[in-house]
Motif scaffolding. Structure first.
Motif, PDB file in Angstrom:
ATOM      1  N   LEU A 238       1.050  -1.352   0.082  1.00 62.79           N
ATOM      2  CA  LEU A 238      -0.010  -0.637  -0.084  1.00 62.79           C
ATOM      3  C   LEU A 238       1.042   1.078  -0.070  1.00 62.79           C
ATOM      4  O   LEU A 238       0.163   2.464  -0.665  1.00 62.79           O
ATOM      5  CB  LEU A 238      -1.093   0.084   1.050  1.00 62.79           C
ATOM      6  N   GLU A 239       2.334   1.204   0.653  1.00 57.21           N
ATOM      7  CA  GLU A 239       2.834   2.500   0.700  1.00 57.21           C
ATOM      8  C   GLU A 239       3.277   2.799  -0.742  1.00 57.21           C
ATOM      9  O   GLU A 239       3.552   3.990  -0.999  1.00 57.21           O
ATOM     10  CB  GLU A 239       4.485   2.228   1.622  1.00 57.21           C
ATOM     11  N   ALA A 240       4.169   1.839  -1.364  1.00 58.22           N
ATOM     12  CA  ALA A 240       4.026   2.264  -2.465  1.00 58.22           C
ATOM     13  C   ALA A 240       3.700   2.585  -4.160  1.00 58.22           C
ATOM     14  O   ALA A 240       3.165   3.684  -4.154  1.00 58.22           O
ATOM     15  CB  ALA A 240       4.999   0.561  -2.867  1.00 58.22           C
ATOM     16  N   MET A 241       2.355   1.782  -3.666  1.00 56.46           N
ATOM     17  CA  MET A 241       0.659   2.123  -4.327  1.00 56.46           C
ATOM     18  C   MET A 241       0.133   3.263  -4.759  1.00 56.46           C
ATOM     19  O   MET A 241       0.485   4.119  -5.344  1.00 56.46           O
ATOM     20  CB  MET A 241      -0.435   1.423  -4.643  1.00 56.46           C
ATOM     21  N   SER A 242       0.841   3.984  -3.103  1.00 55.01           N
ATOM     22  CA  SER A 242       0.329   5.335  -2.864  1.00 55.01           C
ATOM     23  C   SER A 242       0.860   6.129  -3.446  1.00 55.01           C
ATOM     24  O   SER A 242       0.564   7.480  -3.627  1.00 55.01           O
ATOM     25  CB  SER A 242      -0.140   5.246  -1.169  1.00 55.01           C
ATOM     26  N   SER A 243       2.573   5.852  -2.863  1.00 61.41           N
ATOM     27  CA  SER A 243       3.299   6.711  -3.406  1.00 61.41           C
ATOM     28  C   SER A 243       3.202   6.938  -5.288  1.00 61.41           C
ATOM     29  O   SER A 243       3.166   7.788  -5.624  1.00 61.41           O
ATOM     30  CB  SER A 243       4.337   6.980  -3.866  1.00 61.41           C
ATOM     31  N   VAL A 244       3.070   5.794  -6.009  1.00 60.82           N
ATOM     32  CA  VAL A 244       2.763   6.008  -7.639  1.00 60.82           C
ATOM     33  C   VAL A 244       1.184   6.802  -7.578  1.00 60.82           C
ATOM     34  O   VAL A 244       1.113   7.373  -9.056  1.00 60.82           O
ATOM     35  CB  VAL A 244       2.790   4.651  -8.380  1.00 60.82           C
ATOM     36  N   THR A 245       0.667   6.858  -7.072  1.00 61.45           N
ATOM     37  CA  THR A 245      -0.902   7.087  -7.546  1.00 61.45           C
ATOM     38  C   THR A 245      -1.855   8.699  -6.705  1.00 61.45           C
ATOM     39  O   THR A 245      -2.496   8.866  -7.002  1.00 61.45           O
ATOM     40  CB  THR A 245      -2.085   5.887  -7.422  1.00 61.45           C
ATOM     41  N   GLY A 246      -0.739   8.905  -5.970  1.00 63.18           N
ATOM     42  CA  GLY A 246      -1.430   9.845  -4.822  1.00 63.18           C
ATOM     43  C   GLY A 246      -2.588   9.650  -4.293  1.00 63.18           C
ATOM     44  O   GLY A 246      -3.216  10.314  -3.422  1.00 63.18           O
TER      45      GLY A 246
END
Length: 305
Positions: A238-246
């Motif tokens: 979730l941390e990586a996905m959040s950083s990519v999508t905002g």
């Protein structure tokens, strides 16, 4: 030669003295030993060395048999304890499955913004309203489709086919909360991964969806690392996905009712709870019964095994 004759003479003299002075009596035996020495003690009692040695050997053997007898009893006792432990584990697992089923079928609640509160709500049904941002889709692959009806019927067991594809993760802006979260819209086959191949399913405008809360995953052994540059995800980070999508690190699996014709198939929540405790119970109790009988036959009934 003179010295040798002197030593032989001295030896014969010493033997005669021992025979005459130490009260050694030689008794003829017809079995294994031709002679057994018998010593007389000061009180007049005789001690037969051969019999004393045999008695000591018998006592030692009895001691060893007694130790072995009680030591081997640990085997059926241990297997019985392990079987009982598996009974309790099975009760715990059945209760966990029931609790999980109640969470995934409960009345949906609004998504809490507090991330600490979300940590206690995995598999809890929630309801959100807003719109998708299809330009930032992510793909978790390879994945096989889940049969939603069978998934619910078997309360957490996996059901999959040989078909593979991907789960489509789309940022979802919640108009009522003012935040953007991540929504697993569902499964698409390999030939439908690209958005242009499923334009009918790219719903526009405000929609309301119901799904279950999912938390971040830790990469398991042998699972490839996520490739953010190529948009190939193999586990839920979730941390990586959040950083990519905002988006916020909040993730829900949309339910089957959210499925749009031509779009991803919702209801792809996999609940991996293995419940094989009954097999373990039968195994441990079976070993307990077998080893208990062998111990009884060997040490109580004295049956040669």
């Amino acid at each position: 030669m003179t010295t040798l004759k002197f030593m032989l003479a001295y030896s014969n003299k010493a033997i005669n003295i021992i025979k005459n002075k130490t009260h050694v009596i030689y008794i003829k035996r017809t079995l294994l030993l031709s002679r057994l020495p018998v010593f007389k003690r000061a009180d007049g009692k005789s001690i037969i060395l051969g019999r004393q040695s045999s008695s000591q050997s018998t006592t030692a053997e009895k001691g060893e048999d007694s130790f072995l007898k009680w030591f081997l009893l640990l085997i059926p006792a241990t297997t019985f304890a392990l079987g009982t432990w598996q009974v309790r584990r099975r009760q715990w697992k059945l209760q966990l499955i029931d609790d999980l089923k109640s969470l995934t079928t409960a009345e949906p609640i609004p998504v809490p913004i507090d991330l600490f509160e979300l940590n206690d709500l995995e598999y809890r049904r929630v309801r959100v309203r807003g719109h998708y941002d299809h330009s930032k889709e992510l793909y978790i692959l390879p994945r096989s489709p889940v049969d939603p009806e069978k998934e619910a019927r078997e309360a957490g067991r996996l059901s999959s086919s040989g078909e593979t594809g991907a789960n489509v993760i789309t940022p979802f802006h919640c108009t009522d909360l003012g935040i953007t979260i991540l929504v697993n819209r569902g499964y698409v086959p390999r030939q439908k991964i690209k958005p242009e191949t499923r334009m009918k399913g790219q719903v526009e405008g405000e929609v309301e969806i119901v799904g279950v809360v999912r938390l971040t995953e830790i990469r398991k052994p042998f699972v490839p690392h996520n490739d953010m540059e190529r948009n190939r995800w193999h586990y839920r980070d979730l941390e990586a996905m959040s950083s990519v999508t905002g988006a916020e690190p909040i993730f829900i699996d949309a339910d089957f009712a959210s499925t749009i014709p031509g779009g991803p198939i919702g209801g792809q929540t996999r609940v991996t709870l293995r419940n094989e405790h009954m097999q373990y119970i039968m195994t441990w109790y079976g070993l307990c019964a077998a080893t208990s009988y062998m111990w009884y036959a060997k040490f109580i009934k004295k049956i040669k095994l």
